[in-house]
Design an enzyme around this catalytic site. Structure first.
Site, PDB file in Angstrom:
ATOM      1  N   CYS A   1      -0.577   1.186   1.563  1.00 34.30           N
ATOM      2  CA  CYS A   1       0.830   0.847   1.772  1.00 34.30           C
ATOM      3  C   CYS A   1       1.676   1.990   1.230  1.00 34.30           C
ATOM      4  O   CYS A   1       1.139   2.928   0.630  1.00 34.30           O
ATOM      5  CB  CYS A   1       1.201  -0.461   1.086  1.00 34.30           C
ATOM      6  SG  CYS A   1       2.648  -1.230   1.867  1.00 34.30           S
TER       7      CYS A   1
ATOM      8  N   CYS B   1       4.895   1.280  -0.389  1.00 33.77           N
ATOM      9  CA  CYS B   1       6.002   0.833  -1.251  1.00 33.77           C
ATOM     10  C   CYS B   1       5.955   1.351  -2.684  1.00 33.77           C
ATOM     11  O   CYS B   1       6.993   1.498  -3.320  1.00 33.77           O
ATOM     12  CB  CYS B   1       6.132  -0.690  -1.223  1.00 33.77           C
ATOM     13  SG  CYS B   1       4.603  -1.582  -1.508  1.00 33.77           S
TER      14      CYS B   1
ATOM     15  N   LYS C   1      -2.469 -14.061   2.741  1.00 36.92           N
ATOM     16  CA  LYS C   1      -1.846 -13.785   1.453  1.00 36.92           C
ATOM     17  C   LYS C   1      -0.429 -14.328   1.429  1.00 36.92           C
ATOM     18  O   LYS C   1       0.291 -14.087   2.390  1.00 36.92           O
ATOM     19  CB  LYS C   1      -1.826 -12.264   1.278  1.00 36.92           C
ATOM     20  CG  LYS C   1      -1.143 -11.795   0.021  1.00 36.92           C
ATOM     21  CD  LYS C   1      -1.102 -10.293   0.014  1.00 36.92           C
ATOM     22  CE  LYS C   1      -0.301  -9.827  -1.177  1.00 36.92           C
ATOM     23  NZ  LYS C   1      -0.168  -8.391  -1.179  1.00 36.92           N
TER      24      LYS C   1
ATOM     25  N   LYS D   1       0.440 -11.933   6.103  1.00 39.25           N
ATOM     26  CA  LYS D   1       1.030 -11.729   4.770  1.00 39.25           C
ATOM     27  C   LYS D   1       2.472 -12.208   4.809  1.00 39.25           C
ATOM     28  O   LYS D   1       3.275 -11.715   5.592  1.00 39.25           O
ATOM     29  CB  LYS D   1       0.950 -10.255   4.393  1.00 39.25           C
ATOM     30  CG  LYS D   1       1.645  -9.953   3.066  1.00 39.25           C
ATOM     31  CD  LYS D   1       1.429  -8.513   2.647  1.00 39.25           C
ATOM     32  CE  LYS D   1       2.203  -8.208   1.382  1.00 39.25           C
ATOM     33  NZ  LYS D   1       1.990  -6.822   0.941  1.00 39.25           N
TER      34      LYS D   1
HETATM   35  C1  PBG Z   1       2.154  -3.900  -1.364  1.00 36.49           C
HETATM   36  C2  PBG Z   1       1.453  -5.075  -1.938  1.00 36.49           C
HETATM   37  C3  PBG Z   1       2.007  -6.202  -2.561  1.00 36.49           C
HETATM   38  C4  PBG Z   1       0.933  -6.949  -3.027  1.00 36.49           C
HETATM   39  C5  PBG Z   1      -0.224  -6.291  -2.648  1.00 36.49           C
HETATM   40  N1  PBG Z   1       0.107  -5.132  -1.967  1.00 36.49           N
HETATM   41  C6  PBG Z   1       3.403  -6.585  -2.842  1.00 36.49           C
HETATM   42  C7  PBG Z   1       4.408  -6.672  -1.784  1.00 36.49           C
HETATM   43  O1  PBG Z   1       4.113  -6.755  -0.592  1.00 36.49           O
HETATM   44  O2  PBG Z   1       5.570  -6.643  -2.175  1.00 36.49           O
HETATM   45  C8  PBG Z   1       1.051  -8.221  -3.802  1.00 36.49           C
HETATM   46  C9  PBG Z   1      -0.076  -8.503  -4.721  1.00 36.49           C
HETATM   47  C10 PBG Z   1       0.204  -9.528  -5.750  1.00 36.49           C
HETATM   48  O3  PBG Z   1       1.305 -10.097  -5.831  1.00 36.49           O
HETATM   49  O4  PBG Z   1      -0.715  -9.780  -6.532  1.00 36.49           O
HETATM   50  N2  PBG Z   1       2.523  -4.022  -0.039  1.00 36.49           N
HETATM   51 ZN    ZN Z   2       4.013  -2.337   0.564  1.00 33.58          ZN
END
Ligand code: PBG
Ligand code: ZN
Length: 323
Positions: free
Chosen positions: A120, A122, A248, A195
């Site tokens: 990812c 971010c 998720k 997700k």
């Molecule tokens: C990044 C990502 C996230 C999580 C896993 N990869 C957070 C999001 O999408 O903001 C969340 C994992 C967790 O809360 O344990 N894209």
């Molecule tokens: Zn992300």
């Protein structure tokens, strides 16, 4: 038709009797343990928002991976905090960054362990969004080649499996094509297929400094009200080349897990996310619930709903409890 003389309690009379008729089991072989890699050496610092979880430098991540392996855990998923951020998120495909270095080191030092990497942007973009941004809009197609670069860099470092968590349309196909072109036909893809734009990610965003600088992720992650759309997302990812599909968060979405299990004959994973973990840890620390029992019951419910793989911060504890 059930005979009215049937007495369900007959099969609950002893522990052995109950074990004989038990329909679902939770095993250490179901678990993947997330690791958070930071720059530096000798760093092992507890993450304030995730009690019992650590920010680890590469050397300490290797030690943690060894511990996980010794406990029978089969895989780790690598997350990272880079040394720099920019608009494109270019530290995400930089081979010198903590994630790539950790993948290499763990592959070398703990060769039997399955190494999964989170793909990812971010944590790497200055905007904190999972894609590139123009005029406060997260662009889809412009993001795909960047994600593909990230995945290929992880494969080069030695990842067995890449796990795209961005929720851009078409990213599984883009990543599959790029991996194959680079010769990584054996690197598998576990897609975060359904997700949701969930409040349960709060502690994770604190842990990796990835909260979006403006707006939210609702333009790419799923609306939590939608069930049928999840089936379309999963079907798309399978057709694009996903090897494992993931749902998720886990706990609030067990209906989606069951439906996915009934509709698709692919390995199914769930992510028992940071907010689910933090709630259990907080309640247990206050003595409100029995941590071991509540964790085992919660993870078993994910298995019962139809998941095989559970990505969970409880993995090492569970490994100790179920041995
Ligand atoms: C990044 C990502 C996230 C999580 C896993 N990869 C957070 C999001 O999408 O903001 C969340 C994992 C967790 O809360 O344990 N894209
Ligand atoms: Zn992300």
């Amino acid at each position: 038709m059930l005979d009215l003389t049937y007495r369900p309690r007959r099969l609950r009379t002893t522990p052995a009797m109950r074990a004989l008729v038990r329909e679902t089991t939770l095993q250490v072989e179901d678990l993947i343990y997330p690791l958070f890699i930071v720059p530096g050496t000798g760093v092992k610092e507890e993450i304030p928002s995730l009690p019992g979880q650590y920010h680890l430098s590469v050397d300490e991540a290797v030690n943690m991976a060894k511990e996980a392996h010794a406990l029978g855990v089969l895989g780790v998923e690598i997350f990272g905090i880079p040394t720099y951020k920019d608009e494109q998120g270019s530290s995400a495909w930089d081979m010198e960054q903590p994630v790539q270095q950790a993948i290499m080191a763990i592959r070398k030092e703990v060769p039997e362990l399955v190494v999964v990497s989170d793909v990812c942007l971010c944590q790497y973009t200055s905007t904190g969004h999972c894609g590139c941004v123009e005029n406060h809009e997260v662009l889809n197609d412009e993001t795909l080649p960047l994600l593909a670069k990230v995945a290929v860099s992880h494969a080069k470092a030695g990842a067995h499996m890449v796990a795209p968590s961005d929720m851009m349309d078409g990213r599984v196909a883009a990543i599959r094509e790029a991996l194959d072109e680079a010769g990584f036909t054996n690197v598998s893809i576990m897609s975060y297929a359904a997700k949701y734009a969930s409040a349960y990610y709060g502690p994770f965003r604190d842990a990796v400094h990835s909260a979006p600088e403006f707006g939210d992720r609702k333009g790419y992650q799923m609306d939590e009200a939608n069930r049928l759309e999840a089936m379309r997302e999963i079907e798309l990812d399978i057709r694009e080349g996903a090897d494992i599909i993931m749902i998720k968060p886990a706990l609030s979405y067990l209906d989606i897990v069951r439906e996915a299990r009934d509709n698709f004959d692919y390995p199914l994973a769930v992510y028992n996310v940071s907010g689910e973990y933090a709630m259990v840890k907080t309640a247990a620390a206050q003595g409100l619930v029995d941590e071991k029992r509540i964790v085992l019951e919660t993870l078993l419910s994910m298995k019962r709903a139809g998941a095989k793989i559970i990505i969970t911060y409880h993995a090492l504890d569970v490994a100790r409890w179920v041995r």
